[in-house]
Design a protein around this motif. Structure first.
Motif, PDB file in Angstrom:
ATOM      1  N   ILE A  29      27.731  -8.300  -6.444  1.00 56.52           N
ATOM      2  CA  ILE A  29      27.118  -7.561  -5.326  1.00 56.52           C
ATOM      3  C   ILE A  29      26.554  -6.240  -5.835  1.00 56.52           C
ATOM      4  N   TRP A  30      27.292  -5.578  -6.703  1.00 55.95           N
ATOM      5  CA  TRP A  30      26.859  -4.326  -7.320  1.00 55.95           C
ATOM      6  C   TRP A  30      25.543  -4.539  -8.061  1.00 55.95           C
ATOM      7  N   LEU A  31      25.488  -5.575  -8.901  1.00 52.44           N
ATOM      8  CA  LEU A  31      24.279  -5.822  -9.692  1.00 52.44           C
ATOM      9  C   LEU A  31      23.090  -6.210  -8.813  1.00 52.44           C
ATOM     10  N   PHE A  32      23.321  -7.045  -7.818  1.00 54.22           N
ATOM     11  CA  PHE A  32      22.238  -7.435  -6.919  1.00 54.22           C
ATOM     12  C   PHE A  32      21.684  -6.203  -6.195  1.00 54.22           C
ATOM     13  N   SER A  33      22.574  -5.366  -5.676  1.00 57.14           N
ATOM     14  CA  SER A  33      22.147  -4.164  -4.952  1.00 57.14           C
ATOM     15  C   SER A  33      21.426  -3.197  -5.878  1.00 57.14           C
ATOM     16  N   ALA A  34      21.951  -3.021  -7.085  1.00 53.72           N
ATOM     17  CA  ALA A  34      21.315  -2.107  -8.038  1.00 53.72           C
ATOM     18  C   ALA A  34      19.937  -2.621  -8.443  1.00 53.72           C
ATOM     19  N   TYR A  35      19.812  -3.928  -8.647  1.00 53.83           N
ATOM     20  CA  TYR A  35      18.517  -4.504  -9.004  1.00 53.83           C
ATOM     21  C   TYR A  35      17.511  -4.325  -7.866  1.00 53.83           C
ATOM     22  N   LYS A  36      17.934  -4.656  -6.637  1.00 50.29           N
ATOM     23  CA  LYS A  36      17.026  -4.493  -5.495  1.00 50.29           C
ATOM     24  C   LYS A  36      16.636  -3.030  -5.319  1.00 50.29           C
ATOM     25  N   GLY A  37      17.589  -2.128  -5.461  1.00 45.68           N
ATOM     26  CA  GLY A  37      17.291  -0.699  -5.358  1.00 45.68           C
ATOM     27  C   GLY A  37      16.324  -0.250  -6.437  1.00 45.68           C
ATOM     28  N   PHE A  38      16.524  -0.743  -7.660  1.00 44.56           N
ATOM     29  CA  PHE A  38      15.628  -0.397  -8.762  1.00 44.56           C
ATOM     30  C   PHE A  38      14.216  -0.903  -8.477  1.00 44.56           C
ATOM     31  N   ALA A  39      14.100  -2.130  -7.992  1.00 49.18           N
ATOM     32  CA  ALA A  39      12.775  -2.687  -7.677  1.00 49.18           C
ATOM     33  C   ALA A  39      12.103  -1.894  -6.562  1.00 49.18           C
ATOM     34  N   LEU A  40      12.872  -1.523  -5.542  1.00 47.91           N
ATOM     35  CA  LEU A  40      12.319  -0.729  -4.441  1.00 47.91           C
ATOM     36  C   LEU A  40      11.883   0.655  -4.912  1.00 47.91           C
ATOM     37  N   ALA A  41      12.705   1.289  -5.731  1.00 48.03           N
ATOM     38  CA  ALA A  41      12.371   2.625  -6.230  1.00 48.03           C
ATOM     39  C   ALA A  41      11.139   2.580  -7.135  1.00 48.03           C
ATOM     40  N   THR A  42      11.029   1.523  -7.930  1.00 45.28           N
ATOM     41  CA  THR A  42       9.859   1.373  -8.793  1.00 45.28           C
ATOM     42  C   THR A  42       8.595   1.193  -7.955  1.00 45.28           C
ATOM     43  N   PHE A  43       8.670   0.368  -6.911  1.00 46.47           N
ATOM     44  CA  PHE A  43       7.520   0.184  -6.026  1.00 46.47           C
ATOM     45  C   PHE A  43       7.189   1.486  -5.296  1.00 46.47           C
ATOM     46  N   HIS A  44       8.218   2.224  -4.897  1.00 46.41           N
ATOM     47  CA  HIS A  44       8.013   3.505  -4.220  1.00 46.41           C
ATOM     48  C   HIS A  44       7.261   4.483  -5.136  1.00 46.41           C
ATOM     49  N   ALA A  45       7.691   4.565  -6.391  1.00 44.88           N
ATOM     50  CA  ALA A  45       6.994   5.441  -7.348  1.00 44.88           C
ATOM     51  C   ALA A  45       5.568   4.962  -7.580  1.00 44.88           C
ATOM     52  N   HIS A  46       5.380   3.649  -7.606  1.00 42.65           N
ATOM     53  CA  HIS A  46       4.029   3.095  -7.757  1.00 42.65           C
ATOM     54  C   HIS A  46       3.130   3.538  -6.601  1.00 42.65           C
ATOM     55  N   LEU A  47       3.654   3.496  -5.385  1.00 43.01           N
ATOM     56  CA  LEU A  47       2.861   3.926  -4.226  1.00 43.01           C
ATOM     57  C   LEU A  47       2.506   5.416  -4.303  1.00 43.01           C
ATOM     58  N   GLN A  48       3.393   6.206  -4.873  1.00 45.95           N
ATOM     59  CA  GLN A  48       3.155   7.643  -4.941  1.00 45.95           C
ATOM     60  C   GLN A  48       2.220   8.035  -6.074  1.00 45.95           C
ATOM     61  N   PHE A  49       2.320   7.360  -7.204  1.00 52.47           N
ATOM     62  CA  PHE A  49       1.580   7.802  -8.382  1.00 52.47           C
ATOM     63  C   PHE A  49       0.387   6.942  -8.738  1.00 52.47           C
ATOM     64  N   GLU A  50       0.318   5.731  -8.232  1.00 54.41           N
ATOM     65  CA  GLU A  50      -0.813   4.848  -8.479  1.00 54.41           C
ATOM     66  C   GLU A  50      -1.266   4.262  -7.152  1.00 54.41           C
ATOM     67  N   PRO A  51      -1.752   5.102  -6.240  1.00 55.06           N
ATOM     68  CA  PRO A  51      -2.109   4.592  -4.912  1.00 55.06           C
ATOM     69  C   PRO A  51      -3.193   3.521  -4.978  1.00 55.06           C
ATOM     70  N   ASN A  52      -2.989   2.501  -4.180  1.00 50.78           N
ATOM     71  CA  ASN A  52      -3.911   1.383  -4.112  1.00 50.78           C
ATOM     72  C   ASN A  52      -3.981   0.967  -2.646  1.00 50.78           C
ATOM     73  N   LEU A  53      -5.157   0.749  -2.135  1.00 49.91           N
ATOM     74  CA  LEU A  53      -5.299   0.422  -0.725  1.00 49.91           C
ATOM     75  C   LEU A  53      -4.607  -0.885  -0.342  1.00 49.91           C
ATOM     76  N   SER A  54      -4.455  -1.796  -1.284  1.00 47.87           N
ATOM     77  CA  SER A  54      -3.813  -3.076  -0.957  1.00 47.87           C
ATOM     78  C   SER A  54      -2.290  -2.956  -0.923  1.00 47.87           C
ATOM     79  N   ASP A  55      -1.738  -1.908  -1.545  1.00 50.80           N
ATOM     80  CA  ASP A  55      -0.298  -1.689  -1.533  1.00 50.80           C
ATOM     81  C   ASP A  55       0.062  -0.714  -0.428  1.00 50.80           C
TER      82      ASP A  55
END
Length: 177
Positions: free
Chosen positions: A77-103
């Motif tokens: 459960i720890w690993l699944f949550s950490a992985y999902k959190g990491f993926a979400l945080a990476t996408f969040h940073a992508h939205l902030q630093f590499e804005p794209n209209l499709s995202d």
């Protein structure tokens, strides 16, 4: 080294440290939201849920640290949550630093009908900020980037604990008391 990590994973103290770290992050997030008035976005709320997933794992580990099945369930459960959190945080940073209209990210969290957290606890799970806004920086690192670091640390430590379960713990230990 790995047998020592296995030994630590069988102690309530180690699971309490994990619980305490997640509780500290949740309290910090609530302070940012309610104390400093920073508006959380949908991805922030989802990352908050991932931290709660790691907290749930720590509670399972606290209840039965000597039971291998409970410990493995907690680590997974720890690993699944950490992985999902990491993926979400990476996408969040992508939205902030590499804005794209499709995202884009939605304006409100989409929880399942059987678990409407935003309706049950709106002060904790209601999103009213924009994912693209850069609202907080510390040491020139944005909050989304800090969350990548935090989830990466949780992921690395969780993987080490998982691998350590293959090694037997030393027979005598100050942690097993």
């Amino acid at each position: 080294m790995l047998s020592l990590l296995n030994q630590y994973s069988q102690s309530r103290f180690a699971w309490f440290l994990l619980f305490f770290s997640t509780l500290s992050f949740e309290i910090t997030a609530l302070y940012f939201q309610h104390g400093l008035g920073l508006a959380p976005c949908t991805l922030c709320i989802y990352q908050r849920c991932a931290i709660f997933g790691i907290m749930l794992a720590s509670i399972i580990g606290l209840i039965a640290p000597k039971n291998i099945l409970a410990r493995l369930a907690a680590v997974l459960i720890w690993l699944f949550s950490a992985y999902k959190g990491f993926a979400l945080a990476t996408f969040h940073a992508h939205l902030q630093f590499e804005p794209n209209l499709s995202d884009t990210c939605s304006l409100s969290p989409q929880f399942p009908a059987w678990l409407p957290l935003d309706s049950w606890l709106p002060s904790l799970f209601n999103a009213y900020g924009s994912c693209a806004d850069k609202i907080w920086t510390f040491l020139t690192i944005e909050m989304s980037q800090w969350m990548i670091i935090i989830f990466a640390c949780y992921l690395i430590v969780g993987l080490a604990i998982l691998v350590s379960q293959l090694f037997s713990a030393p027979k005598s230990s100050m942690w097993s008391k």
